[in-house]
Every structure is written in structure tokens, then in C-alpha cells.
Design a protein around this motif. Structure first.
Motif, mmCIF file in Angstrom:
data_model
loop_
_atom_site.group_PDB
_atom_site.id
_atom_site.type_symbol
_atom_site.label_atom_id
_atom_site.label_comp_id
_atom_site.label_asym_id
_atom_site.label_seq_id
_atom_site.Cartn_x
_atom_site.Cartn_y
_atom_site.Cartn_z
ATOM 1 N N SER A 238 0.825 -1.207 0.000
ATOM 2 C CA SER A 238 0.000 0.000 0.000
ATOM 3 C C SER A 238 0.854 1.250 0.000
ATOM 4 C CB SER A 238 -0.937 -0.009 1.213
ATOM 5 O OG SER A 238 -1.684 1.186 1.288
ATOM 6 N N MET A 239 1.913 1.248 0.810
ATOM 7 C CA MET A 239 2.780 2.416 0.887
ATOM 8 C C MET A 239 3.660 2.556 -0.355
ATOM 9 S SD MET A 239 1.959 4.131 3.519
ATOM 10 C CE MET A 239 0.307 3.656 2.960
ATOM 11 N N GLN A 240 3.993 1.454 -1.006
ATOM 12 C CA GLN A 240 4.706 1.536 -2.276
ATOM 13 C C GLN A 240 3.846 2.248 -3.319
ATOM 14 O OE1 GLN A 240 5.601 -2.643 -2.798
ATOM 15 N NE2 GLN A 240 7.750 -2.358 -2.224
ATOM 16 N N ARG A 241 2.573 1.929 -3.327
ATOM 17 C CA ARG A 241 1.635 2.583 -4.253
ATOM 18 C C ARG A 241 1.477 4.060 -3.904
ATOM 19 N NH1 ARG A 241 -2.064 -0.655 -3.468
ATOM 20 N NH2 ARG A 241 -3.289 0.490 -1.926
ATOM 21 N N GLU A 242 1.334 4.359 -2.602
ATOM 22 C CA GLU A 242 1.145 5.746 -2.170
ATOM 23 C C GLU A 242 2.378 6.602 -2.458
ATOM 24 O OE1 GLU A 242 -1.467 7.404 -0.805
ATOM 25 O OE2 GLU A 242 -2.731 5.652 -1.139
ATOM 26 N N THR A 243 3.558 6.048 -2.220
ATOM 27 C CA THR A 243 4.776 6.828 -2.483
ATOM 28 C C THR A 243 4.960 7.053 -3.981
ATOM 29 O OG1 THR A 243 6.059 4.757 -2.326
ATOM 30 C CG2 THR A 243 6.020 6.193 -0.384
ATOM 31 N N THR A 244 4.534 6.109 -4.809
ATOM 32 C CA THR A 244 4.614 6.300 -6.264
ATOM 33 C C THR A 244 3.707 7.440 -6.705
ATOM 34 O OG1 THR A 244 5.101 3.946 -6.619
ATOM 35 C CG2 THR A 244 4.301 5.203 -8.518
ATOM 36 N N PHE A 245 2.464 7.435 -6.215
ATOM 37 C CA PHE A 245 1.539 8.534 -6.524
ATOM 38 C C PHE A 245 2.100 9.866 -6.024
ATOM 39 C CE2 PHE A 245 -2.266 5.423 -6.366
ATOM 40 C CZ PHE A 245 -2.052 5.080 -7.695
ATOM 41 N N HIS A 246 2.656 9.833 -4.819
ATOM 42 C CA HIS A 246 3.193 11.050 -4.216
ATOM 43 C C HIS A 246 4.383 11.578 -5.032
ATOM 44 C CE1 HIS A 246 4.217 13.971 -1.165
ATOM 45 N NE2 HIS A 246 5.404 13.426 -0.980
ATOM 46 N N MET A 247 5.205 10.670 -5.537
ATOM 47 C CA MET A 247 6.357 11.069 -6.339
ATOM 48 C C MET A 247 5.914 11.784 -7.615
ATOM 49 S SD MET A 247 9.247 8.630 -8.115
ATOM 50 C CE MET A 247 7.981 7.861 -9.143
ATOM 51 N N PHE A 248 4.929 11.204 -8.318
ATOM 52 C CA PHE A 248 4.453 11.818 -9.558
ATOM 53 C C PHE A 248 3.756 13.147 -9.282
ATOM 54 C CE2 PHE A 248 4.796 7.479 -11.362
ATOM 55 C CZ PHE A 248 5.543 7.791 -12.496
ATOM 56 N N LYS A 249 3.001 13.188 -8.194
ATOM 57 C CA LYS A 249 2.322 14.433 -7.841
ATOM 58 C C LYS A 249 3.334 15.531 -7.516
ATOM 59 C CE LYS A 249 -1.033 16.327 -4.550
ATOM 60 N NZ LYS A 249 -1.890 16.041 -3.383
ATOM 61 N N SER A 250 4.393 15.153 -6.805
ATOM 62 C CA SER A 250 5.414 16.129 -6.449
ATOM 63 C C SER A 250 6.182 16.595 -7.690
ATOM 64 C CB SER A 250 6.397 15.529 -5.440
ATOM 65 O OG SER A 250 5.735 15.142 -4.257
ATOM 66 N N PHE A 251 6.383 15.679 -8.633
ATOM 67 C CA PHE A 251 7.148 16.015 -9.839
ATOM 68 C C PHE A 251 6.350 16.912 -10.790
ATOM 69 C CE2 PHE A 251 8.624 15.139 -14.181
ATOM 70 C CZ PHE A 251 9.981 15.430 -14.047
ATOM 71 N N PHE A 252 5.077 16.552 -10.997
ATOM 72 C CA PHE A 252 4.268 17.290 -11.967
ATOM 73 C C PHE A 252 3.503 18.449 -11.337
ATOM 74 C CE2 PHE A 252 4.645 13.121 -14.103
ATOM 75 C CZ PHE A 252 5.191 13.547 -15.302
#
Length: 259
Positions: A238-252
Motif C-alpha cells: 500500500s505504501m509503495q503505491r502511495e509513495t509512487t503517486f506522491h512522487m508523480f504528484k510532487s514532480f508534476f
């Protein structure tokens, strides 16, 4: 040939001892009278009352950590016959003799069976494993949680920071900074909380840093060893998925504009 405690009416223990972090470890044998329903802690207490080894020689009392004796505090974790677990719920009748007691090897040794779990507690601080509220005044009723989230949170809240999941994890070692499953699962717990979620991004940032979730090898030893049956691998996924979303959100950038 190994025998059980009920057959011998004595308990034979082989304890790995170490006077301090700088000295070498050694094994010392003990033999104490058997009593029904004894656990490992009561056996250690018997040695503490009369610190005489199996050779009849006077020795120093064995050191270990314990508190609640109800498998709630997590303090009495040690390795018993090769398995990391809580010693307060380990009954001597369950083990073949001699019962081998060792400190957890993941954490720095303090003395005998006592280890320093600061590494785990420091990582819990790092991921802000708490709900940030100001307790100086009455905040009134807290926000309600959906029942499905409440049930998940209840299971995750059973964590007692015992360190067993770190002890069995091959990625938690002297050559790695991996924080282990317990702090990762606690991020999931506090991010589920309506108030705790206000610090969600900071916790995810911590998981994405050095020693964070990217260093998990998904060995799944943690979920098998957890004494509370916490779904640790589900939390990690679950946290792997959340950190991936967070990474893309932070980047874009955020998709919400400030008016």
C-alpha cells in the motif's frame, strides 16, 4: 537426545551472554527446577534469584528486558531456539531442551539478552508515527472514520514495536539503513487517521528517503514472524503505491490551483 521439560522435571537453558558491547559473547548453561506453566521470563527470574550455572558455579544474573508480561509492550523479544518472539508468552513446555536463548542480532547488544532498539524508535520518529494534535485545550469529538478504514486501522494499531519483524528481515542489517516493516506499517496507520492524514505528505517523504521503502526486498519474513498477525506486506504494498503517486504528484505539481 533432546527431551521435553515435563520428562526431565528440570529446565535446561543455554544462554548466549555478553558483558557489554565491547566484550566477546559466550554461552552459559543453566539448570533450574521445573514448574508447570512456566514461561521463559519466569525461568530467567529463577536464575536471577539464584545465579548459579549448571556447573554449580556462582555467576552474574542474566540481563533481559521485560515489562507487561502480556505480549503487549514488545520489550521481551529475544531469539528462542532459533525463532525471534516474545519470551513472556513462550512456555517452556513448548520447547525441546536445552532451550537456547539469544539476543536479537539486528540491534546493538547492551548486555546478555538486552538489546538497544533505538534504531527502530528513531525511524518511528522519522515517519512521525503519531497523530498531531494540540492537547492544551478540548478539541471536542474527533472526526469519524469509515468502518472499513477503522477495521484496517485497528489491525495496524496492534503493533507493539517489538522488533521481531526487523530481526527476521534480510534487508535490515549492518550494511543497510532499511527501516523495516514496522515504521512503514505505522505510516499507513496514521495516514488513515482523519487528523493524522494532515501530515501524510511528510510521512511519505520520509518513506522515500534513505533507508525507506525502496530498500524492501519483499522477503515476506516479517508478516510470517509478526506475533500480532499484522498484515505487514499489505501495508508495504500500500505504501509503495502511495509513495509512487506522491512522487508523480510532487514532480508534476498539484492539480489544485490556489485562487
Amino acid at each position: 537426545m533432546s527431551t521435553t521439560a515435563t520428562e526431565t522435571k528440570t529446565i535446561k537453558l543455554s544462554i548466549k551472554r555478553q558483558e557489554n558491547p565491547e566484550t566477546s559473547s559466550y554461552w552459559e548453561e543453566f539448570e533450574i527446577p521445573y514448574r508447570p506453566n512456566m514461561n521463559i521470563i519466569s525461568a530467567l527470574m529463577e536464575i536471577q534469584r539464584n545465579p548459579v550455572n549448571a556447573k554449580g558455579q556462582k555467576t552474574t544474573p542474566v540481563t533481559w528486558d521485560a515489562s507487561c508480561l502480556e505480549e503487549v509492550c514488545g520489550a521481551c523479544s529475544m531469539v528462542i531456539n532459533g525463532t525471534a518472539r516474545q519470551s513472556c508468552t513462550a512456555l517452556v513446555d513448548q520447547y525441546e531442551q536445552p532451550i537456547k536463548l539469544e539476543p536479537m542480532s539486528t540491534f546493538p547488544i547492551v548486555r546478555d539478552l538486552q538489546v538497544d532498539r533505538s534504531f527502530m524508535f528513531d525511524n518511528l520518529k522519522r515517519v512521525q508515527a503519531w497523530v498531531p494534535i494540540d492537547g492544551t485545550y478540548d478539541l471536542g469529538p474527533g472526526p469519524r472514520m469509515p468502518e472499513k478504514k477503522r477495521q484496517i486501522a485497528y489491525e495496524l494499531s496492534k503493533c507493539m514495536s517489538c522488533g521481531v519483524c526487523l530481526e527476521v528481515c534480510p534487508n535490515v542489517n549492518s550494511k543497510s539503513n532499511f527501516m523495516g516493516a514496522a515504521p512503514i506499517s505505522q505510516v499507513r496507520l496514521f495516514n488513515l487517521h482523519p487528523t493524522g492524514s494532515m501530515s501524510k505528505n511528510e510521512r511519505l517523504d520520509a518513506l522515500m528517503g534513505t533507508g525507506g521503502i525502496a530498500e524492501c526486498g519483499m522477503a515476506q519474513n516479517c508478516v510470517e514472524a509478526c506475533p500480532k498477525g499484522i498484515p505487514l506486506t499489505t501495508s508495504i504494498a500500500s505504501m509503495q503505491r502511495e509513495t509512487t503517486f506522491h512522487m508523480f504528484k510532487s514532480f508534476f505539481g498539484s492539480d489544485h490551483e490556489v485562487n
